[in-house]
Scaffold this active site. Structure first.
Site, PDB file in Angstrom:
ATOM      1  N   GLN A 100       0.818  -1.215   0.000  1.00  0.00           N
ATOM      2  CA  GLN A 100       0.000   0.000   0.000  1.00  0.00           C
ATOM      3  C   GLN A 100       0.858   1.275   0.000  1.00  0.00           C
ATOM      4  O   GLN A 100       0.458   2.295  -0.554  1.00  0.00           O
ATOM      5  CB  GLN A 100      -0.927  -0.014   1.227  1.00  0.00           C
ATOM      6  CG  GLN A 100      -2.147   0.867   1.095  1.00  0.00           C
ATOM      7  CD  GLN A 100      -3.288   0.210   0.329  1.00  0.00           C
ATOM      8  OE1 GLN A 100      -3.579  -0.961   0.528  1.00  0.00           O
ATOM      9  NE2 GLN A 100      -3.937   0.957  -0.555  1.00  0.00           N
ATOM     10  N   LYS A 115      -2.708  -1.198   6.681  1.00  0.00           N
ATOM     11  CA  LYS A 115      -3.719  -2.233   6.430  1.00  0.00           C
ATOM     12  C   LYS A 115      -4.163  -2.778   7.776  1.00  0.00           C
ATOM     13  O   LYS A 115      -3.413  -2.719   8.753  1.00  0.00           O
ATOM     14  CB  LYS A 115      -3.119  -3.370   5.603  1.00  0.00           C
ATOM     15  CG  LYS A 115      -4.150  -4.197   4.872  1.00  0.00           C
ATOM     16  CD  LYS A 115      -4.586  -3.506   3.595  1.00  0.00           C
ATOM     17  CE  LYS A 115      -5.740  -4.194   2.921  1.00  0.00           C
ATOM     18  NZ  LYS A 115      -5.987  -3.615   1.589  1.00  0.00           N
ATOM     19  N   ASP A 155     -11.956  -3.854   2.265  1.00  0.00           N
ATOM     20  CA  ASP A 155     -11.148  -4.815   1.518  1.00  0.00           C
ATOM     21  C   ASP A 155     -11.970  -6.110   1.526  1.00  0.00           C
ATOM     22  O   ASP A 155     -13.203  -6.039   1.716  1.00  0.00           O
ATOM     23  CB  ASP A 155      -9.759  -4.990   2.175  1.00  0.00           C
ATOM     24  CG  ASP A 155      -8.770  -5.738   1.279  1.00  0.00           C
ATOM     25  OD1 ASP A 155      -8.240  -5.133   0.344  1.00  0.00           O
ATOM     26  OD2 ASP A 155      -8.547  -6.948   1.497  1.00  0.00           O
TER      27      ASP A 155
HETATM   28  P1  NDP Z   1     -14.767  -8.962  -1.663  1.00  0.00           P
HETATM   29  O1  NDP Z   1     -14.840  -9.516  -0.314  1.00  0.00           O
HETATM   30  O2  NDP Z   1     -15.823  -8.038  -2.147  1.00  0.00           O
HETATM   31  O3  NDP Z   1     -14.674 -10.155  -2.724  1.00  0.00           O
HETATM   32  C1  NDP Z   1     -13.668 -11.126  -2.657  1.00  0.00           C
HETATM   33  C2  NDP Z   1     -13.923 -12.140  -3.744  1.00  0.00           C
HETATM   34  O4  NDP Z   1     -12.810 -13.016  -3.825  1.00  0.00           O
HETATM   35  C3  NDP Z   1     -15.134 -13.007  -3.456  1.00  0.00           C
HETATM   36  O5  NDP Z   1     -15.731 -13.408  -4.657  1.00  0.00           O
HETATM   37  C4  NDP Z   1     -14.503 -14.199  -2.723  1.00  0.00           C
HETATM   38  O6  NDP Z   1     -15.243 -15.392  -2.773  1.00  0.00           O
HETATM   39  C5  NDP Z   1     -13.224 -14.353  -3.516  1.00  0.00           C
HETATM   40  N1  NDP Z   1     -12.217 -15.004  -2.688  1.00  0.00           N
HETATM   41  C6  NDP Z   1     -11.762 -14.614  -1.477  1.00  0.00           C
HETATM   42  N2  NDP Z   1     -10.872 -15.483  -1.012  1.00  0.00           N
HETATM   43  C7  NDP Z   1     -10.763 -16.436  -1.948  1.00  0.00           C
HETATM   44  C8  NDP Z   1      -9.995 -17.620  -2.069  1.00  0.00           C
HETATM   45  N3  NDP Z   1      -9.166 -17.988  -1.077  1.00  0.00           N
HETATM   46  N4  NDP Z   1     -10.117 -18.351  -3.195  1.00  0.00           N
HETATM   47  C9  NDP Z   1     -10.964 -17.985  -4.189  1.00  0.00           C
HETATM   48  N5  NDP Z   1     -11.727 -16.880  -4.121  1.00  0.00           N
HETATM   49  C10 NDP Z   1     -11.621 -16.137  -3.035  1.00  0.00           C
HETATM   50  O7  NDP Z   1     -13.320  -8.282  -1.780  1.00  0.00           O
HETATM   51  P2  NDP Z   1     -12.807  -7.213  -2.839  1.00  0.00           P
HETATM   52  O8  NDP Z   1     -13.435  -7.443  -4.161  1.00  0.00           O
HETATM   53  O9  NDP Z   1     -12.881  -5.875  -2.209  1.00  0.00           O
HETATM   54  O10 NDP Z   1     -11.252  -7.590  -2.900  1.00  0.00           O
HETATM   55  C11 NDP Z   1     -10.732  -8.512  -3.853  1.00  0.00           C
HETATM   56  C12 NDP Z   1      -9.234  -8.294  -3.991  1.00  0.00           C
HETATM   57  O11 NDP Z   1      -8.990  -6.945  -4.439  1.00  0.00           O
HETATM   58  C13 NDP Z   1      -8.409  -8.434  -2.710  1.00  0.00           C
HETATM   59  O12 NDP Z   1      -7.130  -8.918  -3.041  1.00  0.00           O
HETATM   60  C14 NDP Z   1      -8.276  -6.987  -2.220  1.00  0.00           C
HETATM   61  O13 NDP Z   1      -7.164  -6.818  -1.384  1.00  0.00           O
HETATM   62  C15 NDP Z   1      -8.108  -6.280  -3.556  1.00  0.00           C
HETATM   63  N6  NDP Z   1      -8.400  -4.854  -3.586  1.00  0.00           N
HETATM   64  C16 NDP Z   1      -9.605  -4.354  -3.169  1.00  0.00           C
HETATM   65  C17 NDP Z   1      -9.876  -3.006  -3.280  1.00  0.00           C
HETATM   66  C18 NDP Z   1     -11.196  -2.422  -2.921  1.00  0.00           C
HETATM   67  O14 NDP Z   1     -11.372  -1.212  -3.116  1.00  0.00           O
HETATM   68  N7  NDP Z   1     -12.156  -3.195  -2.440  1.00  0.00           N
HETATM   69  C19 NDP Z   1      -8.849  -2.067  -3.757  1.00  0.00           C
HETATM   70  C20 NDP Z   1      -7.657  -2.702  -4.240  1.00  0.00           C
HETATM   71  C21 NDP Z   1      -7.448  -4.041  -4.127  1.00  0.00           C
HETATM   72  P3  NDP Z   1     -16.084 -15.867  -1.481  1.00  0.00           P
HETATM   73  O15 NDP Z   1     -17.275 -14.963  -1.460  1.00  0.00           O
HETATM   74  O16 NDP Z   1     -16.400 -17.290  -1.761  1.00  0.00           O
HETATM   75  O17 NDP Z   1     -15.185 -15.698  -0.287  1.00  0.00           O
HETATM   76  O1  2IT Z   2      -5.999  -2.681  -1.343  1.00  0.00           O
HETATM   77  C1  2IT Z   2      -6.505  -1.538  -1.420  1.00  0.00           C
HETATM   78  O2  2IT Z   2      -5.960  -0.621  -2.043  1.00  0.00           O
HETATM   79  C2  2IT Z   2      -7.800  -1.309  -0.764  1.00  0.00           C
HETATM   80  N1  2IT Z   2      -8.362  -2.237  -0.193  1.00  0.00           N
HETATM   81  C3  2IT Z   2      -8.411   0.061  -0.761  1.00  0.00           C
HETATM   82  C4  2IT Z   2      -7.852   0.884   0.356  1.00  0.00           C
HETATM   83  C5  2IT Z   2      -8.500   2.221   0.574  1.00  0.00           C
HETATM   84  O3  2IT Z   2      -8.049   2.876   1.526  1.00  0.00           O
HETATM   85  O4  2IT Z   2      -9.403   2.631  -0.155  1.00  0.00           O
END
Ligand code: NDP
Ligand code: 2IT
Length: 432
Positions: A100, A115, A155
């Site tokens: 980050q 984080k 997240d």
């Molecule tokens: P969510 O909780 O909204 O969604 C996570 C998704 O990933 C779900 O579909 C989940 O499935 C799946 N998942 C989680 N763990 C596993 C696993 N071990 N194997 C397979 N599928 C898995 O999270 P986000 O969409 O917010 O985050 C997704 C990724 O993006 C993460 O790496 C996060 O750090 C990154 N990220 C998020 C940001 C944000 O703004 N939200 C910004 C930048 C990065 P299930 O429902 O079955 O658990």
């Molecule tokens: O991994 C990421 O960059 C996030 N989960 C978003 C963090 C934030 O402060 O919006």
């Protein structure tokens, strides 16, 4: 010289450090002026841990671990998401906090790296249980956060429901209504386009990279997106709008393969409104195959967006994608590709973007949310979206130029890491 072996028992954190330090140009890593900060940059400023004792719906006491890793604030207030998932531990949070620092620098907004989260699993819990958990979590965390100190967001496992509960508890315990959290619901001061920002951002990044390297775009491309959470869903929406066909998505139980293309609104309602499993899509739409989660990478595609979790795409998956003719892999998740997989893509000239660059859209719009809150303004969706596009385009340009200058134009890992490391290192030297 920095010895990464001492981090071997923290595998995710070790991988993040190795990815960074092995990609730095000799002129950077061996520059004597940076020697004094190498140790400092790999150790968090502060690690806060606490127990969260809460009551389930049967009145039984449950205990989870809570964490906040405030890694480095040389570029601005500590900033980064909260993750609620049973796998959460300090290695994972240190890897995410470390990434980050550099991601936030790439956005050009004044934010440092942090984080946090908990090993609490919101899946299968009632709304009341989640709200009670969030209340105790925030009772413990609130003294350490605030608009000029540390601003968490969502997240994995922390979405609109959790942020609402956390922010209401923050206001209750602190007596303040400053911008201590981002990703807030609109009625609590959130920004338009924050929900969409990460998924849209990774798609904007992909578009720019496809144009630059291959003089093409998303029109008519077969796309696979792993995950079906916040990032994956809004990537699906934007890719579809730009003419791509998303033929497969997943969750931790299954992959769905839909040769005709996945419908955004159907999947959004299934996942966001009803919190169901992705396989239920088969009961709503025709011509859907349900496969094991990992089989997603076996499906032939032109472009892949890993948007679920760390290390979900390994070396063997990379081999299959390359053999099937995939031309671009853009990380929406944090470190979804193993280091071996990333190396294979770069070697074979598949466009590959590391998450710290291509998923920075989420935290960028979080930065814009802070700015709007501070100024007492509310910007239109189009205004925020336009700024997001500009930020993603700027990130691509900066890291592509650095990769080219280092004589390795397909290596956006080198591009992002050298560019951001120098930026952060210079600020650390200035502070001394
Ligand atoms: P969510 O909780 O909204 O969604 C996570 C998704 O990933 C779900 O579909 C989940 O499935 C799946 N998942 C989680 N763990 C596993 C696993 N071990 N194997 C397979 N599928 C898995 O999270 P986000 O969409 O917010 O985050 C997704 C990724 O993006 C993460 O790496 C996060 O750090 C990154 N990220 C998020 C940001 C944000 O703004 N939200 C910004 C930048 C990065 P299930 O429902 O079955 O658990
Ligand atoms: O991994 C990421 O960059 C996030 N989960 C978003 C963090 C934030 O402060 O919006």
């Amino acid at each position: 010289m920095l010895d990464l072996n001492k981090y071997r028992n923290e595998p995710e954190f070790h991988a993040a450090l190795e990815e960074m330090f092995s990609s730095l140009d000799p002129s950077v890593i061996n520059n004597p002026k940076y020697a004094p900060i190498l140790e400092k940059i790999t150790e968090p400023d502060k690690v806060i841990t606490f127990d969260v004792e809460w009551r389930d719906d049967n009145g039984n006491k449950q205990v989870n671990k809570g964490y906040r890793v405030q890694f480095n604030n040389v570029n601005g207030v500590y900033k980064g998401g909260l993750r609620f998932h049973p796998s959460v531990n300090l290695s994972i949070l240190k890897f995410l906090g470390f990434e980050q620092i550099f991601k936030n620098y790439l956005t050009t907004l004044p934010m440092g790296g942090a984080k946090g989260g908990s090993d609490f699993d919101p899946k299968g819990k009632s709304d009341a249980e989640v709200i009670r958990f969030c209340d105790v979590f925030m009772e413990k965390l609130y003294p350490y956060i605030g608009v000029d100190l540390d601003v968490p967001a969502g997240d994995i496992g922390v979405g609109a429901r959790e942020i609402r509960a956390l922010y209401l508890s923050y206001k209750k315990y602190s007596g303040k209504s400053d911008c201590s959290l981002t990703g807030k619901p609109l009625d609590l001061g959130g920004s338009l386009c924050r929900t969409e920002a990460t998924g849209y951002g990774v798609t904007y990044f992909a578009l720019q990279a496809l144009k630059t390297y291959k003089k093409t775009d998303l029109q008519g491309k077969r796309v696979i997106i792993s995950g079906s959470g916040n990032v994956a869903l809004y990537c699906l929406k934007k890719v579809t709008e730009l003419g791509g066909k998303v033929i497969a998505m997943s969750d931790s139980s299954n992959t769905i393969y839909v040769p005709d293309g996945i419908d955004f609104e159907t999947l959004r309602a299934l996942k966001e409104d009803r919190r169901e499993r992705i396989r239920e899509y088969k009961d709503i739409k025709e011509n859907v195959r349900v496969l094991p989660t990992k089989d997603i990478w076996k499906i032939p595609c032109d472009i892949a967006f890993p948007c679920a979790t760390q290390f979900e795409l390994d070396d063997g998956d990379a081999d299959r994608l390359i053999a099937n003719g995939c031309i671009g892999v853009f990380e929406g998740a944090n470190m979804p590709c193993t280091l071996g997989a990333a190396k294979k893509f770069i070697k074979e000239k598949v466009i590959y973007s590391p998450g710290k660059a291509s998923n920075a859209g989420g935290v960028a719009v979080s930065g814009l949310e802070i700015e709007q809150n501070k100024k007492g303004e509310r910007w239109s969706f189009d205004k925020v979206d336009k700024k997001l596009k500009g930020i993603m385009s700027n990130i691509f340009k900066n890291i592509y130029k650095t990769a080219k200058d280092l004589g390795d134009p397909y290596n956006l890992v080198k591009g992002a890491n050298n560019y951001a490391f120098i930026g952060i290192a210079e600020k650390m030297l200035e502070r001394k």
